[in-house]
Design a protein around this motif. Structure first.
Motif, PDB file in Angstrom:
ATOM      1  N   ASP A  93       0.764  -1.181   0.138  1.00  0.00           N
ATOM      2  CA  ASP A  93      -0.083   0.161  -0.054  1.00  0.00           C
ATOM      3  C   ASP A  93       0.923   1.070  -0.033  1.00  0.00           C
ATOM      4  O   ASP A  93       0.634   2.166  -0.867  1.00  0.00           O
ATOM      5  CB  ASP A  93      -0.869  -0.100   1.417  1.00  0.00           C
ATOM      6  N   ALA A  94       1.761   1.259   1.119  1.00  0.00           N
ATOM      7  CA  ALA A  94       2.875   2.484   0.752  1.00  0.00           C
ATOM      8  C   ALA A  94       3.587   2.592  -0.461  1.00  0.00           C
ATOM      9  O   ALA A  94       3.832   3.809  -0.748  1.00  0.00           O
ATOM     10  CB  ALA A  94       3.770   2.407   2.106  1.00  0.00           C
ATOM     11  N   LEU A  95       3.857   1.348  -0.951  1.00  0.00           N
ATOM     12  CA  LEU A  95       4.638   1.579  -2.275  1.00  0.00           C
ATOM     13  C   LEU A  95       3.727   2.124  -3.291  1.00  0.00           C
ATOM     14  O   LEU A  95       4.254   3.060  -4.126  1.00  0.00           O
ATOM     15  CB  LEU A  95       5.406   0.142  -2.570  1.00  0.00           C
ATOM     16  N   ALA A  96       2.512   1.689  -3.353  1.00  0.00           N
ATOM     17  CA  ALA A  96       1.597   2.007  -4.290  1.00  0.00           C
ATOM     18  C   ALA A  96       1.177   3.603  -4.467  1.00  0.00           C
ATOM     19  O   ALA A  96       0.838   4.314  -5.281  1.00  0.00           O
ATOM     20  CB  ALA A  96       0.350   1.231  -4.235  1.00  0.00           C
ATOM     21  N   LYS A  97       1.253   4.238  -3.094  1.00  0.00           N
ATOM     22  CA  LYS A  97       0.794   5.399  -2.852  1.00  0.00           C
ATOM     23  C   LYS A  97       2.101   6.283  -2.872  1.00  0.00           C
ATOM     24  O   LYS A  97       2.059   7.678  -2.782  1.00  0.00           O
ATOM     25  CB  LYS A  97       0.324   5.645  -1.515  1.00  0.00           C
ATOM     26  N   GLY A  98       3.225   5.824  -3.035  1.00  0.00           N
ATOM     27  CA  GLY A  98       4.389   6.782  -3.644  1.00  0.00           C
ATOM     28  C   GLY A  98       4.910   7.388  -1.972  1.00  0.00           C
ATOM     29  O   GLY A  98       5.517   8.431  -2.224  1.00  0.00           O
ATOM     30  N   VAL A  99       4.726   6.637  -1.054  1.00  0.00           N
ATOM     31  CA  VAL A  99       5.168   7.255   0.218  1.00  0.00           C
ATOM     32  C   VAL A  99       6.792   7.477   0.145  1.00  0.00           C
ATOM     33  O   VAL A  99       7.458   6.390  -0.346  1.00  0.00           O
ATOM     34  CB  VAL A  99       5.005   6.212   1.671  1.00  0.00           C
ATOM     35  N   PRO A 100       7.312   8.786   0.152  1.00  0.00           N
ATOM     36  CA  PRO A 100       8.586   8.877   0.182  1.00  0.00           C
ATOM     37  C   PRO A 100       9.782   7.984   0.994  1.00  0.00           C
ATOM     38  O   PRO A 100      10.889   7.703   0.569  1.00  0.00           O
ATOM     39  CB  PRO A 100       8.706  10.431   0.724  1.00  0.00           C
ATOM     40  N   TYR A 101       9.473   7.718   2.245  1.00  0.00           N
ATOM     41  CA  TYR A 101      10.108   6.832   3.197  1.00  0.00           C
ATOM     42  C   TYR A 101       9.339   5.727   3.524  1.00  0.00           C
ATOM     43  O   TYR A 101       8.297   5.861   4.314  1.00  0.00           O
ATOM     44  CB  TYR A 101      10.752   7.649   4.262  1.00  0.00           C
ATOM     45  N   ILE A 102       9.884   4.591   3.300  1.00  0.00           N
ATOM     46  CA  ILE A 102       9.294   3.380   3.661  1.00  0.00           C
ATOM     47  C   ILE A 102      10.326   2.444   4.242  1.00  0.00           C
ATOM     48  O   ILE A 102      11.324   2.185   3.800  1.00  0.00           O
ATOM     49  CB  ILE A 102       8.443   2.635   2.368  1.00  0.00           C
ATOM     50  N   GLY A 103      10.160   2.043   5.820  1.00  0.00           N
ATOM     51  CA  GLY A 103      11.149   1.479   6.439  1.00  0.00           C
ATOM     52  C   GLY A 103      10.406   0.124   7.006  1.00  0.00           C
ATOM     53  O   GLY A 103       9.340  -0.002   7.512  1.00  0.00           O
ATOM     54  N   LEU A 104      11.306  -0.985   6.983  1.00  0.00           N
ATOM     55  CA  LEU A 104      10.757  -2.295   7.667  1.00  0.00           C
ATOM     56  C   LEU A 104      11.612  -2.590   8.681  1.00  0.00           C
ATOM     57  O   LEU A 104      12.831  -2.774   8.541  1.00  0.00           O
ATOM     58  CB  LEU A 104      10.807  -3.320   6.541  1.00  0.00           C
ATOM     59  N   ILE A 105      11.197  -2.665  10.011  1.00  0.00           N
ATOM     60  CA  ILE A 105      12.001  -2.890  10.919  1.00  0.00           C
ATOM     61  C   ILE A 105      12.020  -4.419  11.224  1.00  0.00           C
ATOM     62  O   ILE A 105      11.175  -5.080  11.544  1.00  0.00           O
ATOM     63  CB  ILE A 105      11.546  -2.139  12.622  1.00  0.00           C
ATOM     64  N   ALA A 106      13.182  -4.803  10.840  1.00  0.00           N
ATOM     65  CA  ALA A 106      13.467  -6.383  10.827  1.00  0.00           C
ATOM     66  C   ALA A 106      15.015  -6.634  10.632  1.00  0.00           C
ATOM     67  O   ALA A 106      15.519  -5.792  10.261  1.00  0.00           O
ATOM     68  CB  ALA A 106      12.536  -7.004   9.764  1.00  0.00           C
ATOM     69  N   GLY A 107      15.285  -7.960  10.787  1.00  0.00           N
ATOM     70  CA  GLY A 107      16.733  -8.225  10.521  1.00  0.00           C
ATOM     71  C   GLY A 107      16.737  -8.278   9.146  1.00  0.00           C
ATOM     72  O   GLY A 107      15.984  -8.495   8.147  1.00  0.00           O
ATOM     73  N   ARG A 108      18.031  -8.073   8.679  1.00  0.00           N
ATOM     74  CA  ARG A 108      18.448  -8.029   7.437  1.00  0.00           C
ATOM     75  C   ARG A 108      17.872  -9.423   6.763  1.00  0.00           C
ATOM     76  O   ARG A 108      17.264  -9.471   5.402  1.00  0.00           O
ATOM     77  CB  ARG A 108      20.104  -7.780   7.256  1.00  0.00           C
ATOM     78  N   LYS A 109      18.225 -10.619   7.140  1.00  0.00           N
ATOM     79  CA  LYS A 109      17.766 -11.808   6.414  1.00  0.00           C
ATOM     80  C   LYS A 109      15.981 -11.845   6.373  1.00  0.00           C
ATOM     81  O   LYS A 109      15.639 -11.879   5.190  1.00  0.00           O
ATOM     82  CB  LYS A 109      18.133 -12.962   7.197  1.00  0.00           C
ATOM     83  N   ARG A 110      15.609 -11.673   7.323  1.00  0.00           N
ATOM     84  CA  ARG A 110      14.086 -11.813   7.365  1.00  0.00           C
ATOM     85  C   ARG A 110      13.434 -10.637   6.449  1.00  0.00           C
ATOM     86  O   ARG A 110      12.452 -10.847   5.622  1.00  0.00           O
ATOM     87  CB  ARG A 110      13.371 -11.619   8.588  1.00  0.00           C
ATOM     88  N   GLY A 111      14.079  -9.426   6.450  1.00  0.00           N
ATOM     89  CA  GLY A 111      13.654  -8.401   5.678  1.00  0.00           C
ATOM     90  C   GLY A 111      13.819  -8.298   4.343  1.00  0.00           C
ATOM     91  O   GLY A 111      12.855  -8.352   3.444  1.00  0.00           O
TER      92      GLY A 111
END
Length: 152
Positions: A93-111
């Motif tokens: 949803d965030a990608l489709a709406k063009g949100v300027p900053y999108i972050g996922l709080i997760a470890g590198r492997k899981r992310g």
């Protein structure tokens, strides 16, 4: 778990990894490796989760904080901290709406594994936040907001 403390496979984050390593070494020392042991890792009573840390720190910064599965059309940033529950639809949803900053709080492997199944996932910062050595939910939140501020 190997005798030198090396863990093969995915555990689920720094806090969990440290606990699994310490308990695994303890069990190996006690020669109980042939027995099955269940290690249940849960937050201590009253300890906030990342979602709660994000809310508290965001409010302290004066940001308008919204939680839930939808993303506001005018959102300036989205930080996802859901421990794998419902994060892909929010990221999409965030990608489709063009949100300027999108972050996922997760470890590198899981992310990386999550983003491999999200079209446009290369735009998502994972792990989200500046590397400040954060350990607690509040510190993780500060790290995420610090990255947003630095990029603004």
């Amino acid at each position: 778990m190997l005798p030198d403390g090396t863990i093969e496979g995915f555990v689920g984050g720094v806090c969990a990894t440290d606990t699994v390593r310490a308990q695994g070494l303890r069990l190996l020392e006690l020669r109980r490796a042939a027995r099955t042991t269940l290690l249940r890792i849960t937050p201590e009573a009253g300890e906030p989760h990342e979602e709660e840390g994000l809310i508290a720190v965001g409010q302290a910064l004066g940001y308008q904080i919204e939680t839930g599965p939808g993303v506001a059309a005018d959102a300036g940033a989205v930080l996802v901290a859901s421990h794998g529950v419902g994060e892909k639809p929010v990221l999409r949803d965030a990608l489709a709406k063009g949100v300027p900053y999108i972050g996922l709080i997760a470890g590198r492997k899981r992310g990386t594994a999550v983003l491999a199944r999200v079209e446009g996932g290369e735009r998502v910062r994972v792990p989200a936040g500046l590397d400040i050595g954060a350990r607690t939910p509040g510190e993780v939140a500060v790290s995420g907001y610090a990255e947003i501020i630095s990029l603004r």
